[in-house]
Design a protein around this motif. Structure first.
Motif, mmCIF file in Angstrom:
data_model
loop_
_atom_site.group_PDB
_atom_site.id
_atom_site.type_symbol
_atom_site.label_atom_id
_atom_site.label_comp_id
_atom_site.label_asym_id
_atom_site.label_seq_id
_atom_site.Cartn_x
_atom_site.Cartn_y
_atom_site.Cartn_z
ATOM 1 N N ALA A 73 0.807 -1.217 0.000
ATOM 2 C CA ALA A 73 0.000 0.000 0.000
ATOM 3 C C ALA A 73 0.844 1.272 0.000
ATOM 4 O O ALA A 73 0.484 2.253 -0.651
ATOM 5 N N ALA A 74 1.962 1.261 0.729
ATOM 6 C CA ALA A 74 2.772 2.483 0.863
ATOM 7 C C ALA A 74 3.818 2.619 -0.229
ATOM 8 O O ALA A 74 4.101 3.726 -0.689
ATOM 9 N N TRP A 75 4.425 1.493 -0.631
ATOM 10 C CA TRP A 75 5.500 1.514 -1.631
ATOM 11 C C TRP A 75 5.155 0.569 -2.790
ATOM 12 O O TRP A 75 5.837 -0.438 -3.003
ATOM 13 N N PRO A 76 4.109 0.856 -3.573
ATOM 14 C CA PRO A 76 3.711 -0.071 -4.639
ATOM 15 C C PRO A 76 4.797 -0.381 -5.670
ATOM 16 O O PRO A 76 4.904 -1.531 -6.102
ATOM 17 N N SER A 331 2.975 5.934 -2.279
ATOM 18 C CA SER A 331 1.631 6.219 -2.765
ATOM 19 C C SER A 331 1.333 7.705 -2.593
ATOM 20 O O SER A 331 2.179 8.479 -2.124
ATOM 21 N N SER A 332 0.123 8.106 -2.915
ATOM 22 C CA SER A 332 -0.250 9.516 -2.825
ATOM 23 C C SER A 332 -0.267 9.992 -1.377
ATOM 24 O O SER A 332 -0.333 9.194 -0.428
ATOM 25 N N THR A 335 -3.345 8.789 0.455
ATOM 26 C CA THR A 335 -3.256 7.371 0.809
ATOM 27 C C THR A 335 -2.389 7.171 2.045
ATOM 28 O O THR A 335 -2.750 6.427 2.961
#
Length: 378
Positions: A73-76, A331-332, A335
């Protein structure tokens, strides 16, 4: 809530903390599983060893799942690159982990010695292979991985499975395996029957000496190894741009952060100190303090690796400007903010529940207990 740059740093720290929690909890039962065929001399003793981690081994893996989910989720880009490029290595870890629940649940279903011996070795394989692969993976972070992105940010990996086994990566695997064996041995000294517990200090000593030697050699090797330097990036507070940076190689560059931030030298020093303290306390028959020191040792080793690599997450040896850093893999902003709220709610719940389980189920597993609960114990 936070500016984008701060959020990027927070999630770098948070993922590091999740990896440390995974190493301390799941590393402990992997260390016990690795020692299973060697520290126990008969079937009853092996059942004692297994039941010291019986109430906790599956719950400990929540940290592995949480770290993996946070990475996704954080570092796709990191998640996508690692799992597509190192596919066979990830599958090796996954299939090794399959053996652990099967071994724990099926081992004692039959009285047949051959059946039980086979499952003992399955538990050993399922416990020893993951830390070895994780150690190799960390070693390859310092070497760089042969991947690159095109203009459409499609990743191309040009390496092979066997290229991962560089001598430096294998040295890191020795560090990884030695540290979880030491941690597992201290746990057995703390929680198992005296017959087994009395054998643990010798294992703590041997694994600690191996760990200190390998860790020292790895540090010296890094002084000669070509490291990566981020010389130009557009804006650390701006939107991620994977290819809009300049990265160069320089001998010994992985040690530059210790010159720029001298306080980070406390982490490799702490590794040496906590390892020595764990050895001394285990041999002084103070396993409670020893397990604290071995946990801090694991945290120090992972933190040392993190600060050595900073700000890189996954360097590229094929096209250096494709290297992934904490500034451009996230991510953004929205997010990261939403996820931070979720993490702030659920991570304390996981910590509280895990602590409650350890306190509630705390006991020394004895041979008498195993014999009295022959049909219900692992």
């Amino acid at each position: 809530m936070f500016d984008y740059e701060t959020l990027k740093l927070i999630w770098w720290l948070l993922i590091g903390i999740l990896l440390i929690c995974f190493a301390i909890t799941d590393g402990m039962d992997m260390g016990v599983g690795t020692l299973l065929p060697f520290i126990a001399k008969d079937d009853s003793q092996r059942r004692v060893v297994i039941n010291t981690i019986g109430p906790h081994w599956d719950g400990n893996q929540v940290w592995f799942i949480t770290a993996g989910a946070s990475l996704f989720a954080a570092w796709p880009p990191v998640y996508g690159t690692v799992f597509s490029s190192f596919y066979f290595a990830m599958m090796l870890v996954l299939f090794a982990l399959f053996l652990r629940p099967l071994g724990f649940d099926y081992r004692s279903k039959l009285e047949n010695p051959k059946w039980r011996s086979n499952w003992d070795w399955a538990i050993f394989i399922g416990s020893a292979i993951p830390p070895v692969v994780f150690g190799v993976a960390f070693g390859n972070l310092f070497l760089g991985a042969p991947f690159s992105f095109d203009l459409y940010l499609r990743v191309t990996y040009t390496g092979s499975f066997f290229e991962l086994f560089h001598p430096f990566a294998l040295l890191c695997a020795v560090v990884s395996l030695a540290m979880i064996v030491l941690h597992g041995a201290v746990w057995l000294q703390l929680r198992s029957d005296p017959v087994i517990a009395n054998r643990a200090p010798k294992i703590v000593t041997y694994s600690g000496v191996i760990l200190l030697t390998a860790f020292g050699i790895a540090g010296l090797w890094l002084t000669q190894l070509d490291g990566y330097l981020l010389t130009q990036i557009t804006d650390t507070n701006g939107q991620p741009q994977l290819l809009n940076k300049t990265v160069i190689k320089e001998a010994g560059a992985w040690l530059n952060n210790y010159q720029l931030m001298p306080w980070t030298m406390s982490f490799p020093i702490a590794t040496l100190c906590f390892t020595a303290m764990a050895i001394g306390l285990a041999n002084s028959k103070k396993p409670g303090w020893a397990i604290l020191c071995s946990s801090l040792m694991l945290a120090s080793i992972i933190t040392t690796a993190g600060f050595s690599l900073f700000p890189f997450i996954l360097p590229s040896s094929s096209f250096m400007n494709s290297s992934l850093t904490l500034w451009d893999v996230v991510s953004s902003k929205k997010t990261l903010n939403v996820m931070l709220i979720v993490a702030g709610i659920f991570i304390p719940i996981i910590i509280a529940y895990t602590t409650w389980c350890y306190v509630k189920m705390w006991r020394t597993v004895t041979l008498e207990e195993i014999n009295a609960n022959n049909h219900s114990a692992y």
